[in-house]
Motif scaffolding. Structure first.
Motif, PDB file in Angstrom:
ATOM      1  N   MET A  96       0.758  -1.197  -0.055  1.00 14.73           N
ATOM      2  CA  MET A  96       0.032  -0.068   0.173  1.00 14.73           C
ATOM      3  C   MET A  96       1.141   1.081  -0.034  1.00 14.73           C
ATOM      4  N   SER A  97       1.381   1.536  -1.172  1.00 15.60           N
ATOM      5  CA  SER A  97       2.510   2.739  -1.113  1.00 15.60           C
ATOM      6  C   SER A  97       3.766   2.415  -0.338  1.00 15.60           C
ATOM      7  N   ASP A 120       2.952   2.815   3.030  1.00 13.54           N
ATOM      8  CA  ASP A 120       2.304   2.540   4.227  1.00 13.54           C
ATOM      9  C   ASP A 120       2.667   1.101   4.682  1.00 13.54           C
ATOM     10  N   VAL A 161      -0.217   0.500   8.152  1.00  9.27           N
ATOM     11  CA  VAL A 161      -1.613   0.141   7.997  1.00  9.27           C
ATOM     12  C   VAL A 161      -2.651   0.826   8.726  1.00  9.27           C
ATOM     13  N   ALA A 162      -2.646   1.126   9.816  1.00 12.13           N
ATOM     14  CA  ALA A 162      -3.808   1.230  10.590  1.00 12.13           C
ATOM     15  C   ALA A 162      -3.364   1.812  12.126  1.00 12.13           C
ATOM     16  N   HIS A 176       0.068   7.039  12.866  1.00 12.95           N
ATOM     17  CA  HIS A 176      -0.116   6.266  11.403  1.00 12.95           C
ATOM     18  C   HIS A 176      -0.062   7.259  10.271  1.00 12.95           C
ATOM     19  N   VAL A 177       0.985   7.126   9.369  1.00 10.28           N
ATOM     20  CA  VAL A 177       0.990   8.032   8.396  1.00 10.28           C
ATOM     21  C   VAL A 177       0.634   7.298   7.099  1.00 10.28           C
ATOM     22  N   ALA A 178      -0.712   7.847   6.602  1.00 10.38           N
ATOM     23  CA  ALA A 178      -1.295   7.452   5.498  1.00 10.38           C
ATOM     24  C   ALA A 178      -0.704   7.792   4.156  1.00 10.38           C
ATOM     25  N   PHE A 179      -0.415   7.056   3.174  1.00 11.41           N
ATOM     26  CA  PHE A 179       0.193   7.459   1.820  1.00 11.41           C
ATOM     27  C   PHE A 179      -0.861   7.206   0.770  1.00 11.41           C
ATOM     28  N   ILE A 180      -1.283   8.502   0.079  1.00 13.32           N
ATOM     29  CA  ILE A 180      -2.247   8.277  -0.828  1.00 13.32           C
ATOM     30  C   ILE A 180      -1.908   8.571  -2.253  1.00 13.32           C
ATOM     31  N   ASN A 187      -9.145   7.655   4.970  1.00 12.21           N
ATOM     32  CA  ASN A 187      -9.688   6.789   5.657  1.00 12.21           C
ATOM     33  C   ASN A 187     -10.386   7.407   6.730  1.00 12.21           C
TER      34      ASN A 187
END
Lengths: 261, 350
Positions: free
Chosen positions: A39-40, A42, A45-46, A54-58, A221
């Motif tokens: 997932m990029s 990341d 995950v959560a 938690h760093v999200a990568f979009i 998310n």
């Protein structure tokens, strides 16, 4: 004591995960195992019992004014417990283990938590979780121990771009609104604040850790219109009253008219 | 002195020049398979931007409760409904229902003891149950439940000891009997509030029906237990009527719940698909079957036992179905997103 919180400006995040590392180090949280999610970047995950940042990568096939990559943009966002003004976990906790501190943050007292898991289903953001060894609930404490010593939380301290800002909530809100205006002027019309006060998020009464986003909440998310479950509990309690009355009637009726004659 | 060539990075590009034996090899072009793979990798992922999720990851944490909790919902429900029946039997002054009353009290005592044991097993140790009795918190249905469950056993025990005595002790027993019936009403219905008060879309969306469904199912459970294990001429029609009303109400509430949850179609999905859908549908069929067996004319012992077995299975499977539906609902980020986009988040409170 003025209310303290986070303003996470996701447009400044560079996805370095220093916040995740600083949080783990200060709070002495164990690693979550090392695996590659695809997932990029990341691989965290959560949020969970052992992960409080938690760093999200979009990766989006959508251009962004401030990025120079054609029909592509990369969004990073460091997610954290929102320390809601009306917190689902706090209101549902059957032991009173989850309390509101003098900094208006939401804190789980580990010696009182009985591991029932009710807060887990009552968090509209999926933040709080049970640790798998003794089942007690754990989450971000807003570095309560550091705040008591007049220090800022470890994640904010470690953030190299000040994407994570810590401070008095009133101050942060003003700063955040100015930042949105500034971004709008620069042409980034998509920028908006997520959950900065009760007006923008009535279901939670506003978040003490709020965000600046440039796409729909779902992309990060985050729920678009979260609500503390307790606000809807009246419907269920009313229904319970109806059920109890019906059952009592059925029982009395069965005895009075159902007896073998 | 060697001239340093630079491309803006502050490094000496001469150092990066390949030399030596290894650098001289001719590299084979990648084979066709790898070319195909590389083409695939070259494509950007094109997620549906109109309906985004974060890599399909759940927004919510799924319920952490395991098999013991739905079992508690069933046992507590059956115990509570038995006590309600026992309490109502006090209205009969002929003495013909004394057996029924005693059995109801005992069902309540055993059921609530078993409920406590299940909960303590789930929590890990007895002191953890006690932690819930440190406080009285109406905002927490689970805290209310701890108090309800704690009031059931004492009232049922006193009722069982004294309800059939005469004089003051008898009056004391009768009052306890009524108290046990009231706590029984609460015990068999509050579990619906317990799960309705949550962020899980399918539970939250059906909050107006869950307590009624659980209450009706508790009546059916109690009726089914008496159908299966007791043959008491005087009480038979009382338990039969109570149980049959419960089965009919359970069936009606199941249909109502599907409609309530189905107001946002995506939210009701776990009731139709997967393990939860199988449990839920089978439970409905079982309940319908037991209702059919109990309303058809003629009441042979065999048929009552069959109705009892089906009713019991229906009630138990319904509770596991609802539990599994909650797990599936939490795993599906679109259930949360669509519920809230449809105006069923905080917006419906205005």
């Amino acid at each position: 004591m003025p209310a303290k919180g986070f303003f996470t400006d996701t447009t400044l995040c560079i996805g370095c995960k220093a916040c995740e590392v600083a949080c783990k180090q200060w709070n002495q949280l164990p690693d979550d195992g090392f695996f590659f999610t695809g997932m990029s970047y990341d691989n965290t995950v959560a949020l969970g019992a052992s992960t409080w940042r938690h760093v999200a990568f979009i990766e989006r096939p959508v251009p962004l004014q401030t990025q120079d990559a054609g029909a592509f943009s990369w969004l990073f966002s460091s997610d954290v417990c929102k320390h809601c003004a009306r917190a689902g976990c706090l209101e549902s906790c059957p032991t009173g283990a989850i309390v509101r501190t003098e900094f208006e943050s939401v804190y789980v007292q580990p010696d009182v938590c009985n591991g029932c898991g009710y807060c887990v289903v009552n968090c509209p953001f999926g933040v709080i979780d049970r640790r798998s060894d003794d089942n007690r609930a754990w989450k971000c404490t807003l570095c309560y121990d550091r705040l008591r010593e007049d220090m800022q939380p470890a994640c904010a301290k470690a953030c190299p771009t000040e994407s994570i800002k810590f401070g008095d909530l009133d101050h942060l809100r003003a700063e955040a609104r100015a930042r949105v205006e500034d971004l709008h002027e620069k042409g980034l019309r998509e920028a908006y604040l997520y959950g900065e006060d009760e007006h923008s998020q009535p279901g939670t009464g506003g978040l003490n850790a709020f965000f600046l986003l440039v796409d729909k909440p779902e992309v990060y998310n985050l729920p678009p219109d979260p609500v503390v479950p307790t606000k809807k509990a009246k419907d269920a309690w009313t229904s319970m009253g109806v059920a109890a009355a019906g059952m009592a009637l059925a029982a009395v009726g069965a005895v009075l008219w159902g007896k073998e004659r | 002195m060697i001239a340093v060539t630079t491309d803006g990075r502050d490094i000496d590009l001469e150092v990066a020049k390949l030399s030596g034996e290894g650098a001289l090899q001719k590299v084979r072009p990648v084979d066709t398979h790898m070319q195909r793979v590389a083409r695939e990798w070259g494509k950007l992922p094109t997620p549906d931007t109109s309906d985004p999720t974060y890599y399909g990851r759940p927004v919510l944490k799924e319920p952490v409760w395991h098999w013991a909790i739905p079992l508690y919902f069933y046992v507590g429900g059956a115990a509570g409904a038995s006590l309600v029946m026992g309490s109502a039997a006090q209205l009969d002054r002929s003495g013909e229902l004394e057996n029924l009353m005693r059995r109801c009290h005992w069902a309540g005592i055993i059921g609530s003891a078993l409920s406590g044991a299940i909960l303590i097993y789930d929590l890990g140790k007895p002191s953890r149950f006690h932690h819930m009795l440190r406080v009285f918190r109406p905002t927490s249905p689970m805290n209310m439940g701890a108090w309800i469950l704690s009031s059931v056993s004492p009232s049922a025990i006193v009722a069982a000891m004294f309800a059939q005595r005469r004089g003051i002790l008898g009056a004391f027993g009768e009052i306890s009997g009524v108290a046990s019936g009231l706590s029984g009403l609460a015990l068999s219905t509050y579990t619906g509030v317990l799960i309705a008060n949550s962020a899980i879309p399918v539970w939250q969306e059906s909050r107006r029906v869950l307590p009624i469904l659980f209450g009706a199912s508790a009546m059916a459970s109690a009726g089914s237990i008496f159908d299966m294990f007791f043959e008491d001429r005087a009480a038979r029609r009382v338990t039969y009527t109570f149980g049959t009303v419960g089965r009919a109400a359970e069936l009606a509430a199941s249909i109502a719940l599907e409609r309530q949850a189905g107001r946002v179609p995506h939210v009701a999905r776990p009731l139709h698909t997967g393990a939860s859908g199988f449990l839920w549908k089978t439970a409905t069929v079982m309940t319908a079957g037991s209702l059919l067996l109990s309303v058809l004319p003629g009441r042979s012992r065999k048929r009552r036992v069959a109705a009892g077995v089906m009713g019991t299975l229906g009630s138990i499977m319904m509770r596991y179905g609802i539990h599994q539906a909650g797990v599936a609902s939490a795993r599906d980020p679109r259930a949360t997103f669509r519920q809230q986009r449809a105006g069923h988040g905080a917006a419906e409170l205005d």
